[in-house]
Motif scaffolding. Structure first.
Motif, PDB file in Angstrom:
ATOM      1  N   GLU A   1      72.824  53.416 -27.237  1.00  0.00           N
ATOM      2  CA  GLU A   1      74.102  53.714 -26.585  1.00  0.00           C
ATOM      3  C   GLU A   1      74.922  54.688 -27.417  1.00  0.00           C
ATOM      4  O   GLU A   1      75.505  55.643 -26.885  1.00  0.00           O
ATOM      5  CB  GLU A   1      74.867  52.406 -26.365  1.00  0.00           C
ATOM      6  CG  GLU A   1      76.174  52.576 -25.621  1.00  0.00           C
ATOM      7  CD  GLU A   1      76.897  51.262 -25.454  1.00  0.00           C
ATOM      8  OE1 GLU A   1      78.091  51.291 -25.114  1.00  0.00           O
ATOM      9  OE2 GLU A   1      76.266  50.206 -25.666  1.00  0.00           O
TER      10      GLU A   1
ATOM     11  N   LYS B   1      68.580  52.187  -6.795  1.00  0.00           N
ATOM     12  CA  LYS B   1      68.239  53.121  -7.863  1.00  0.00           C
ATOM     13  C   LYS B   1      66.989  53.931  -7.519  1.00  0.00           C
ATOM     14  O   LYS B   1      65.943  53.377  -7.186  1.00  0.00           O
ATOM     15  CB  LYS B   1      68.004  52.347  -9.163  1.00  0.00           C
ATOM     16  CG  LYS B   1      67.723  53.214 -10.375  1.00  0.00           C
ATOM     17  CD  LYS B   1      67.551  52.343 -11.597  1.00  0.00           C
ATOM     18  CE  LYS B   1      67.253  53.176 -12.835  1.00  0.00           C
ATOM     19  NZ  LYS B   1      67.082  52.322 -14.037  1.00  0.00           N
TER      20      LYS B   1
ATOM     21  N   GLU C   1      77.246  51.013  -8.810  1.00  0.00           N
ATOM     22  CA  GLU C   1      77.378  50.236 -10.038  1.00  0.00           C
ATOM     23  C   GLU C   1      78.783  50.353 -10.621  1.00  0.00           C
ATOM     24  O   GLU C   1      79.350  49.367 -11.103  1.00  0.00           O
ATOM     25  CB  GLU C   1      76.337  50.710 -11.062  1.00  0.00           C
ATOM     26  CG  GLU C   1      74.903  50.402 -10.681  1.00  0.00           C
ATOM     27  CD  GLU C   1      74.643  48.927 -10.551  1.00  0.00           C
ATOM     28  OE1 GLU C   1      74.892  48.199 -11.535  1.00  0.00           O
ATOM     29  OE2 GLU C   1      74.210  48.489  -9.465  1.00  0.00           O
TER      30      GLU C   1
ATOM     31  N   LYS D   1      82.576  47.710 -23.113  1.00  0.00           N
ATOM     32  CA  LYS D   1      83.318  48.259 -21.981  1.00  0.00           C
ATOM     33  C   LYS D   1      84.676  48.735 -22.498  1.00  0.00           C
ATOM     34  O   LYS D   1      85.318  48.060 -23.306  1.00  0.00           O
ATOM     35  CB  LYS D   1      83.519  47.211 -20.888  1.00  0.00           C
ATOM     36  CG  LYS D   1      82.232  46.489 -20.461  1.00  0.00           C
ATOM     37  CD  LYS D   1      81.239  47.427 -19.792  1.00  0.00           C
ATOM     38  CE  LYS D   1      80.000  46.658 -19.345  1.00  0.00           C
ATOM     39  NZ  LYS D   1      78.993  47.524 -18.721  1.00  0.00           N
TER      40      LYS D   1
ATOM     41  N   LEU E   1      77.512  51.805 -18.403  1.00  0.00           N
ATOM     42  CA  LEU E   1      77.318  50.727 -17.434  1.00  0.00           C
ATOM     43  C   LEU E   1      76.322  49.701 -17.939  1.00  0.00           C
ATOM     44  O   LEU E   1      76.474  48.500 -17.722  1.00  0.00           O
ATOM     45  CB  LEU E   1      76.840  51.293 -16.094  1.00  0.00           C
ATOM     46  CG  LEU E   1      77.886  52.024 -15.249  1.00  0.00           C
ATOM     47  CD1 LEU E   1      77.214  52.731 -14.080  1.00  0.00           C
ATOM     48  CD2 LEU E   1      78.939  51.051 -14.736  1.00  0.00           C
ATOM     49  N   LYS E   2      75.257  50.167 -18.616  1.00  0.00           N
ATOM     50  CA  LYS E   2      74.216  49.264 -19.101  1.00  0.00           C
ATOM     51  C   LYS E   2      74.481  48.779 -20.516  1.00  0.00           C
ATOM     52  O   LYS E   2      73.730  47.941 -21.015  1.00  0.00           O
ATOM     53  CB  LYS E   2      72.854  49.976 -19.058  1.00  0.00           C
ATOM     54  CG  LYS E   2      72.453  50.453 -17.670  1.00  0.00           C
ATOM     55  CD  LYS E   2      72.418  49.311 -16.671  1.00  0.00           C
ATOM     56  CE  LYS E   2      72.065  49.772 -15.278  1.00  0.00           C
ATOM     57  NZ  LYS E   2      72.072  48.671 -14.300  1.00  0.00           N
ATOM     58  N   GLY E   3      75.511  49.287 -21.151  1.00  0.00           N
ATOM     59  CA  GLY E   3      75.800  48.907 -22.526  1.00  0.00           C
ATOM     60  C   GLY E   3      76.581  47.612 -22.616  1.00  0.00           C
ATOM     61  O   GLY E   3      77.038  47.047 -21.622  1.00  0.00           O
ATOM     62  N   SER E   4      76.742  47.145 -23.839  1.00  0.00           N
ATOM     63  CA  SER E   4      77.444  45.883 -24.079  1.00  0.00           C
ATOM     64  C   SER E   4      78.948  46.078 -24.257  1.00  0.00           C
ATOM     65  O   SER E   4      79.707  45.119 -24.159  1.00  0.00           O
ATOM     66  CB  SER E   4      76.870  45.206 -25.335  1.00  0.00           C
ATOM     67  OG  SER E   4      76.970  46.077 -26.462  1.00  0.00           O
TER      68      SER E   4
ATOM     69  N   GLU F   1      81.764  47.479 -11.349  1.00  0.00           N
ATOM     70  CA  GLU F   1      82.487  47.333 -12.612  1.00  0.00           C
ATOM     71  C   GLU F   1      83.994  47.330 -12.392  1.00  0.00           C
ATOM     72  O   GLU F   1      84.733  46.643 -13.098  1.00  0.00           O
ATOM     73  CB  GLU F   1      82.114  48.481 -13.561  1.00  0.00           C
ATOM     74  CG  GLU F   1      80.687  48.431 -14.080  1.00  0.00           C
ATOM     75  CD  GLU F   1      80.491  47.340 -15.111  1.00  0.00           C
ATOM     76  OE1 GLU F   1      81.321  47.240 -16.018  1.00  0.00           O
ATOM     77  OE2 GLU F   1      79.506  46.588 -14.986  1.00  0.00           O
TER      78      GLU F   1
ATOM     79  N   MET G   1      69.566  48.619 -28.607  1.00  0.00           N
ATOM     80  CA  MET G   1      70.373  49.053 -27.472  1.00  0.00           C
ATOM     81  C   MET G   1      71.689  49.675 -27.937  1.00  0.00           C
ATOM     82  O   MET G   1      72.144  50.689 -27.396  1.00  0.00           O
ATOM     83  CB  MET G   1      70.651  47.875 -26.547  1.00  0.00           C
ATOM     84  CG  MET G   1      71.365  48.260 -25.256  1.00  0.00           C
ATOM     85  SD  MET G   1      71.590  46.859 -24.146  1.00  0.00           S
ATOM     86  CE  MET G   1      72.777  45.894 -25.088  1.00  0.00           C
TER      87      MET G   1
ATOM     88  N   TYR H   1      75.992  56.081 -17.210  1.00  0.00           N
ATOM     89  CA  TYR H   1      74.878  55.162 -17.072  1.00  0.00           C
ATOM     90  C   TYR H   1      74.707  54.331 -18.350  1.00  0.00           C
ATOM     91  O   TYR H   1      74.487  53.122 -18.303  1.00  0.00           O
ATOM     92  CB  TYR H   1      73.589  55.918 -16.774  1.00  0.00           C
ATOM     93  CG  TYR H   1      72.387  55.028 -16.571  1.00  0.00           C
ATOM     94  CD1 TYR H   1      72.207  54.346 -15.376  1.00  0.00           C
ATOM     95  CD2 TYR H   1      71.448  54.856 -17.577  1.00  0.00           C
ATOM     96  CE1 TYR H   1      71.114  53.509 -15.188  1.00  0.00           C
ATOM     97  CE2 TYR H   1      70.352  54.024 -17.393  1.00  0.00           C
ATOM     98  CZ  TYR H   1      70.198  53.359 -16.199  1.00  0.00           C
ATOM     99  OH  TYR H   1      69.119  52.534 -16.027  1.00  0.00           O
ATOM    100  N   ALA H   2      74.837  55.011 -19.502  1.00  0.00           N
ATOM    101  CA  ALA H   2      74.737  54.293 -20.779  1.00  0.00           C
ATOM    102  C   ALA H   2      75.866  53.281 -20.919  1.00  0.00           C
ATOM    103  O   ALA H   2      75.673  52.174 -21.420  1.00  0.00           O
ATOM    104  CB  ALA H   2      74.768  55.293 -21.933  1.00  0.00           C
TER     105      ALA H   2
END
Length: 336
Positions: free
Chosen positions: A122, A284, A307, A183, A178-181, A311, A118, A175-176
């Motif tokens: 990313e 989605k 989303e 921030k 938001l779903k990544g580890s 956040e 992942m 999007y990457a």
């Protein structure tokens, strides 16, 4: 106290058996010598209470130790913690613990591998998005410097292409994220009006082509948020209004205070959304059946806006009446 009592209840059959044995020998003493029974009754009662108190104390401590060792094993299921757990359990449970340890270690290794994949994905998406911005910047520079050399039709088409490419790249990048580890939000006091004006400037060619009338009833009130994230959210909402605009299109911005919160309302007079579709517009991939334009939609814009609102700790909701426009409300909590 409740948890300790629950631990003692696990051993209740054995405690009852011990109590029965004590009662049996007490009855034997009573039958054998009544005077001795009366003389020793207080001592017998005290001994029984002390014995049961000591047993319950030891049992609770053993259960707490087993529980702590088990939690340590779950947090780090390596061989060391597995052996510690085996040391506080009965031998009959050893095979089950070893099987559990192997399964947990396999799952942990698989998780670490997926996490690395992942992170690689990313990094690749972010790298690709930044690389794609270079030709987009050149296209923007070309349109700004050579616009007089292009026909109006060609210029509008290139503006549309540039805007759609920029929006797609931004959607993929966010999007990457938001779903990544990782921030990287920077919360600061920013002007909502300034953010709206910046996004409107980005969409100026398309807004002028569609002949949008812009109305803005906003003060210079600031909110605490991430500027880049808020701009992305606004881009998704404004882009949605442009896609599904009607004749004599309008965009109305209102910023006001309501119930101790700041609210930004963005309303258009486009086709709107059917009442049966309204509860699902932030899901989605949902596009609904509101007209031909939605058949080519991806259903990602409002989903990503929702989303991003989560956040940024914002509330996002929508209102619409079919054929009479669409409204999105962004609610900002008041920060002291």
């Amino acid at each position: 106290m409740k948890r300790k009592f629950q631990k003692i209840l696990r051993y209740m059959p054995w405690l009852l058996l011990l109590f029965g044995v004590d009662a049996f020998f007490t009855v034997l003493l009573w039958i054998a010598d009544l005077d001795a029974f009366y003389a020793m009754s207080a001592l017998l009662l005290l001994a029984v209470l002390l014995m049961f108190s000591a047993i319950c104390f030891v049992l609770v401590r053993l259960e707490e130790k087993r529980e702590q060792v088990f939690f340590d094993f779950l947090a780090n299921p390596d061989e060391y913690h597995e052996e510690r757990l085996l040391g506080v359990l009965v031998p009959a449970q050893g095979e089950a613990v070893r099987l559990l340890g192997r399964c947990l270690r396999d799952k942990q290794n698989a998780y670490i591998g997926l996490l690395e994949q992942m992170n690689d994905y990313e990094e690749y998406v972010e790298s690709w998005a930044h690389e794609a911005k270079t030709p987009l910047s050149l296209l923007t520079l070309l349109l700004d410097n050579r616009r007089e050399e292009l026909s109006e039709t060609v210029s509008c088409k290139l503006d549309y292409i540039q805007n759609r490419l920029q929006e797609s790249v931004n959607q993929m990048l966010f999007y990457a994220r938001l779903k990544g580890s990782r921030k990287d939000y920077l919360f600061e006091h920013i002007s909502v009006r300034g953010c709206v004006e910046e996004v409107l400037e980005d969409y100026k060619p398309l807004l002028e082509e569609k002949q949008f009338q812009i109305q803005a009833d906003m003060t210079e009130q600031t909110v605490c948020s991430d500027r880049r994230g808020l701009r992305f959210l606004l881009r998704q909402v404004i882009s949605n209004s442009i896609k599904y605009c009607g004749k004599e299109p309008e965009l109305i911005f209102r910023f006001f205070k309501e119930n101790d919160c700041h609210v930004l309302s963005i309303r258009d007079n486009g086709m709107g959304v059917r009442s049966c579709d309204l509860p699902y517009i932030f899901e989605k991939g949902f596009t609904g059946d509101s007209g031909e334009g939605r058949k080519k939609a991806t259903g990602m814009g409002l989903y990503l806006a929702k989303e991003m609102a989560k956040e940024l700790n914002l509330s996002l909701d929508a209102n619409s009446e079919w054929g009479k426009g669409f409204e999105v409300r962004i609610v900002f909590p008041v920060v002291g």
